[in-house]
Design an enzyme around this catalytic site. Structure first.
Site, PDB file in Angstrom:
ATOM      1  N   ASN A   1      -7.691 -13.816 -37.126  1.00 50.16           N
ATOM      2  CA  ASN A   1      -6.863 -14.973 -36.801  1.00 50.16           C
ATOM      3  C   ASN A   1      -7.738 -16.245 -36.838  1.00 50.16           C
ATOM      4  O   ASN A   1      -8.735 -16.328 -36.118  1.00 50.16           O
ATOM      5  CB  ASN A   1      -6.260 -14.749 -35.402  1.00 50.16           C
ATOM      6  CG  ASN A   1      -5.396 -15.903 -34.953  1.00 50.16           C
ATOM      7  OD1 ASN A   1      -5.734 -17.059 -35.175  1.00 50.16           O
ATOM      8  ND2 ASN A   1      -4.296 -15.600 -34.303  1.00 50.16           N
TER       9      ASN A   1
ATOM     10  N   HIS B   1      -8.145 -20.765 -34.321  1.00 49.43           N
ATOM     11  CA  HIS B   1      -9.089 -21.515 -33.480  1.00 49.43           C
ATOM     12  C   HIS B   1      -9.959 -22.475 -34.285  1.00 49.43           C
ATOM     13  O   HIS B   1     -10.491 -23.434 -33.732  1.00 49.43           O
ATOM     14  CB  HIS B   1      -9.926 -20.557 -32.634  1.00 49.43           C
ATOM     15  CG  HIS B   1      -9.030 -19.752 -31.731  1.00 49.43           C
ATOM     16  ND1 HIS B   1      -8.370 -20.319 -30.679  1.00 49.43           N
ATOM     17  CD2 HIS B   1      -8.633 -18.468 -31.791  1.00 49.43           C
ATOM     18  CE1 HIS B   1      -7.609 -19.414 -30.109  1.00 49.43           C
ATOM     19  NE2 HIS B   1      -7.745 -18.282 -30.768  1.00 49.43           N
TER      20      HIS B   1
ATOM     21  N   ARG C   1      -9.848 -33.557 -33.040  1.00 49.58           N
ATOM     22  CA  ARG C   1     -10.167 -34.895 -33.553  1.00 49.58           C
ATOM     23  C   ARG C   1      -9.145 -35.375 -34.575  1.00 49.58           C
ATOM     24  O   ARG C   1      -9.364 -36.392 -35.218  1.00 49.58           O
ATOM     25  CB  ARG C   1     -11.554 -34.857 -34.228  1.00 49.58           C
ATOM     26  CG  ARG C   1     -12.713 -34.888 -33.276  1.00 49.58           C
ATOM     27  CD  ARG C   1     -12.887 -36.301 -32.745  1.00 49.58           C
ATOM     28  NE  ARG C   1     -13.923 -36.393 -31.754  1.00 49.58           N
ATOM     29  CZ  ARG C   1     -15.171 -36.784 -31.999  1.00 49.58           C
ATOM     30  NH1 ARG C   1     -15.539 -37.082 -33.214  1.00 49.58           N
ATOM     31  NH2 ARG C   1     -16.032 -36.861 -31.026  1.00 49.58           N
TER      32      ARG C   1
ATOM     33  N   HIS D   1      -0.951 -18.459 -36.696  1.00 54.67           N
ATOM     34  CA  HIS D   1       0.218 -18.649 -35.832  1.00 54.67           C
ATOM     35  C   HIS D   1       0.691 -20.089 -36.014  1.00 54.67           C
ATOM     36  O   HIS D   1       0.022 -21.021 -35.590  1.00 54.67           O
ATOM     37  CB  HIS D   1      -0.185 -18.383 -34.374  1.00 54.67           C
ATOM     38  CG  HIS D   1       0.962 -18.447 -33.417  1.00 54.67           C
ATOM     39  ND1 HIS D   1       0.830 -18.115 -32.089  1.00 54.67           N
ATOM     40  CD2 HIS D   1       2.266 -18.792 -33.580  1.00 54.67           C
ATOM     41  CE1 HIS D   1       2.007 -18.256 -31.486  1.00 54.67           C
ATOM     42  NE2 HIS D   1       2.882 -18.679 -32.367  1.00 54.67           N
TER      43      HIS D   1
ATOM     44  N   ARG E   1       2.724 -22.541 -34.687  1.00 52.79           N
ATOM     45  CA  ARG E   1       3.482 -22.761 -33.450  1.00 52.79           C
ATOM     46  C   ARG E   1       4.483 -23.882 -33.637  1.00 52.79           C
ATOM     47  O   ARG E   1       4.281 -24.792 -34.457  1.00 52.79           O
ATOM     48  CB  ARG E   1       2.525 -23.105 -32.308  1.00 52.79           C
ATOM     49  CG  ARG E   1       1.635 -21.949 -31.888  1.00 52.79           C
ATOM     50  CD  ARG E   1       0.818 -22.332 -30.670  1.00 52.79           C
ATOM     51  NE  ARG E   1       1.648 -22.471 -29.501  1.00 52.79           N
ATOM     52  CZ  ARG E   1       1.694 -21.577 -28.507  1.00 52.79           C
ATOM     53  NH1 ARG E   1       0.934 -20.509 -28.529  1.00 52.79           N
ATOM     54  NH2 ARG E   1       2.486 -21.779 -27.487  1.00 52.79           N
TER      55      ARG E   1
ATOM     56  N   ARG F   1       0.267 -27.141 -32.650  1.00 55.81           N
ATOM     57  CA  ARG F   1      -0.955 -27.598 -31.952  1.00 55.81           C
ATOM     58  C   ARG F   1      -2.239 -27.214 -32.691  1.00 55.81           C
ATOM     59  O   ARG F   1      -3.260 -27.842 -32.500  1.00 55.81           O
ATOM     60  CB  ARG F   1      -0.983 -27.039 -30.529  1.00 55.81           C
ATOM     61  CG  ARG F   1      -1.240 -25.562 -30.455  1.00 55.81           C
ATOM     62  CD  ARG F   1      -1.560 -25.149 -29.048  1.00 55.81           C
ATOM     63  NE  ARG F   1      -0.384 -25.223 -28.187  1.00 55.81           N
ATOM     64  CZ  ARG F   1      -0.248 -24.472 -27.103  1.00 55.81           C
ATOM     65  NH1 ARG F   1      -1.201 -23.643 -26.748  1.00 55.81           N
ATOM     66  NH2 ARG F   1       0.841 -24.539 -26.366  1.00 55.81           N
TER      67      ARG F   1
ATOM     68  N   GLU G   1       2.246 -15.259 -37.551  1.00 57.92           N
ATOM     69  CA  GLU G   1       2.814 -15.112 -36.204  1.00 57.92           C
ATOM     70  C   GLU G   1       3.749 -16.274 -35.984  1.00 57.92           C
ATOM     71  O   GLU G   1       3.396 -17.423 -36.272  1.00 57.92           O
ATOM     72  CB  GLU G   1       1.714 -15.179 -35.143  1.00 57.92           C
ATOM     73  CG  GLU G   1       0.824 -13.982 -35.105  1.00 57.92           C
ATOM     74  CD  GLU G   1      -0.289 -14.173 -34.073  1.00 57.92           C
ATOM     75  OE1 GLU G   1      -0.287 -15.169 -33.332  1.00 57.92           O
ATOM     76  OE2 GLU G   1      -1.172 -13.319 -34.023  1.00 57.92           O
TER      77      GLU G   1
ATOM     78  N   THR H   1      -0.609 -17.148 -26.411  1.00 58.45           N
ATOM     79  CA  THR H   1       0.544 -16.290 -26.171  1.00 58.45           C
ATOM     80  C   THR H   1       0.291 -15.449 -24.911  1.00 58.45           C
ATOM     81  O   THR H   1      -0.682 -14.706 -24.862  1.00 58.45           O
ATOM     82  CB  THR H   1       0.770 -15.348 -27.384  1.00 58.45           C
ATOM     83  OG1 THR H   1       0.590 -16.099 -28.569  1.00 58.45           O
ATOM     84  CG2 THR H   1       2.146 -14.738 -27.351  1.00 58.45           C
TER      85      THR H   1
ATOM     86  N   GLU I   1       3.055  -4.738 -32.446  1.00 63.86           N
ATOM     87  CA  GLU I   1       1.673  -5.053 -32.099  1.00 63.86           C
ATOM     88  C   GLU I   1       1.596  -4.959 -30.581  1.00 63.86           C
ATOM     89  O   GLU I   1       2.308  -5.679 -29.869  1.00 63.86           O
ATOM     90  CB  GLU I   1       1.275  -6.457 -32.560  1.00 63.86           C
ATOM     91  CG  GLU I   1      -0.184  -6.759 -32.191  1.00 63.86           C
ATOM     92  CD  GLU I   1      -0.641  -8.159 -32.602  1.00 63.86           C
ATOM     93  OE1 GLU I   1      -0.179  -8.676 -33.640  1.00 63.86           O
ATOM     94  OE2 GLU I   1      -1.460  -8.725 -31.857  1.00 63.86           O
TER      95      GLU I   1
ATOM     96  N   HIS J   1      -5.033  -9.222 -28.941  1.00 59.95           N
ATOM     97  CA  HIS J   1      -5.057 -10.257 -27.918  1.00 59.95           C
ATOM     98  C   HIS J   1      -6.181 -10.012 -26.910  1.00 59.95           C
ATOM     99  O   HIS J   1      -6.162  -9.023 -26.200  1.00 59.95           O
ATOM    100  CB  HIS J   1      -3.732 -10.416 -27.167  1.00 59.95           C
ATOM    101  CG  HIS J   1      -3.517 -11.850 -26.760  1.00 59.95           C
ATOM    102  ND1 HIS J   1      -4.253 -12.443 -25.788  1.00 59.95           N
ATOM    103  CD2 HIS J   1      -2.698 -12.805 -27.271  1.00 59.95           C
ATOM    104  CE1 HIS J   1      -3.878 -13.713 -25.693  1.00 59.95           C
ATOM    105  NE2 HIS J   1      -2.946 -13.961 -26.578  1.00 59.95           N
TER     106      HIS J   1
END
Ligand code: PXP
Length: 237
Positions: A7, A10, A18, A43, A45, A49, A70, A101, A151, A191
Site C-alpha cells: 500500500n 503513505h 506540502r 485507497h 478516500r 487526503r 480500496e 481505517t 480481507e 492492517h
C-alpha cells in the site's frame, strides 16, 4: 507462498503535507514492484487526503502486477472503479475523522447495498474483497452476498498490549480465515502488520495475500523501498 500487496498511500500522505509534487506514490509503486511486490494497493478516500484521482489513473497504467483499489461502498466510488478498472476492489468503511481505517465493514447490517456494489463490480470483471473484522458472522454474511473474498482485519492483534490479548486475537483471525477458506473464499489479511508481528499471522497458510503499507513505507525512508519490500517478503515466505 502468500503474496504481498504494498500500500503506497503513505507516500502520498507525505506529498500532501506540502501539497507538493513529491514524493510521488506512482514512482513508489514501480519501485515496490522492483522489490518484489506482488501487487499495489491504493485507497482513494472520499476526502482525497492522500491518494488523488491522478495517482489512481497513473498507477493503473504503470502497475505490472495487480492493482487493488480500496474504497468506500458508495455510488460515487463505484463509478470511479468501473472507469479505472483495477484488478480488485477492497470495500472498506470510511469515517472522515479517523486516522486510518478503524474497523471492518458491518456486512450483516449493510447487506443489501453491499450486495449491489459487489454484483456491479463482479459484472465488470473486477474481483471484490470485503474488509471485515475477524468475526465468523461477518465471514458468513460476506459469503451470502457473493463476494470473491475477504480481507481479515489484523489491527486488534497488532495493537494488543499483552501476550494473552495478542494470542486471543490471533486465534480469532485464525478461526475466521479457516471459515472463509472452507466457504471457498479468497482470504487476505492486513492492517497494522509490521516486521515484528507479521510472522505469526504469516504462519496461517490459508492466507493468500497480505496488504501492508505503513511499516514498509516507514522502513523505506531509511533503507529504500525496494529493500523494505524485499525484507517484508522474506518474512511472509
Ligand atoms: N488493509 C486495509 C483495508 C487498509 O485500509 C489498510 C490501511 O490503508 C491496510 C490494509 C494497510 O494497513 P497498514 O498501512 O497499517 O499496513
Amino acid at each position: 507462498m502468500a503474496r504481498l500487496s504494498v500500500n503506497v498511500d503513505h507516500v502520498a500522505t507525505i506529498r500532501q503535507a506540502r501539497r507538493a509534487k513529491e514524493p510521488d506514490p506512482v514512482t513508489a509503486a514501480s519501485l515496490a514492484e522492483l522489490g518484489g511486490a506482488d501487487g499495489i494497493t491504493i485507497h482513494l478516500r472520499e476526502d482525497r487526503r492522500h491518494i488523488q484521482d491522478r495517482d489512481a489513473i497513473l498507477v493503473r497504467k504503470l502497475v505490472k502486477t495487480k492493482l487493488n483499489l480500496e474504497m468506500a461502498a458508495t455510488q460515487d466510488m463505484l463509478k470511479i472503479a468501473l472507469e479505472l478498472k483495477p484488478d480488485m476492489v477492497t470495500l472498506v468503511p470510511e469515517r472522515r475523522q479517523e486516522l486510518t481505517t478503524e474497523g471492518g465493514l458491518d456486512v450483516r447490517t449493510h447487506r443489501e447495498p453491499l450486495k449491489k456494489i459487489v454484483a456491479a463490480l463482479k459484472e465488470a470483471n473486477i474481483r471484490v474483497n470485503l474488509f471485515i473484522d475477524p468475526e465468523p458472522e461477518q465471514v458468513k454474511a460476506g459469503h451470502r452476498i457473493d463476494t470473491n473474498g475477504v480481507e481479515i482485519h489484523t489491527g486488534r492483534y497488532c495493537d494488543a498490549k499483552d501476550e494473552t490479548t495478542r494470542n486471543k486475537e490471533l486465534e480469532r483471525i485464525y478461526n475466521s480465515v479457516l471459515l472463509a477458506s472452507k466457504l471457498g473464499m479468497a482470504v487476505h489479511a492486513g492492517h497494522g502488520l509490521d516486521y515484528y508481528n507479521v510472522k505469526k499471522v504469516a504462519e496461517i497458510k490459508e492466507i493468500e495475500e497480505f496488504a501492508i503499507g505503513f511499516s514498509i513505507i516507514s522502513r523505506s525512508v531509511f533503507v529504500g523501498i525496494e529493500r523494505a519490500v524485499r525484507e517484508m517478503k522474506e518474512l511472509i515466505k
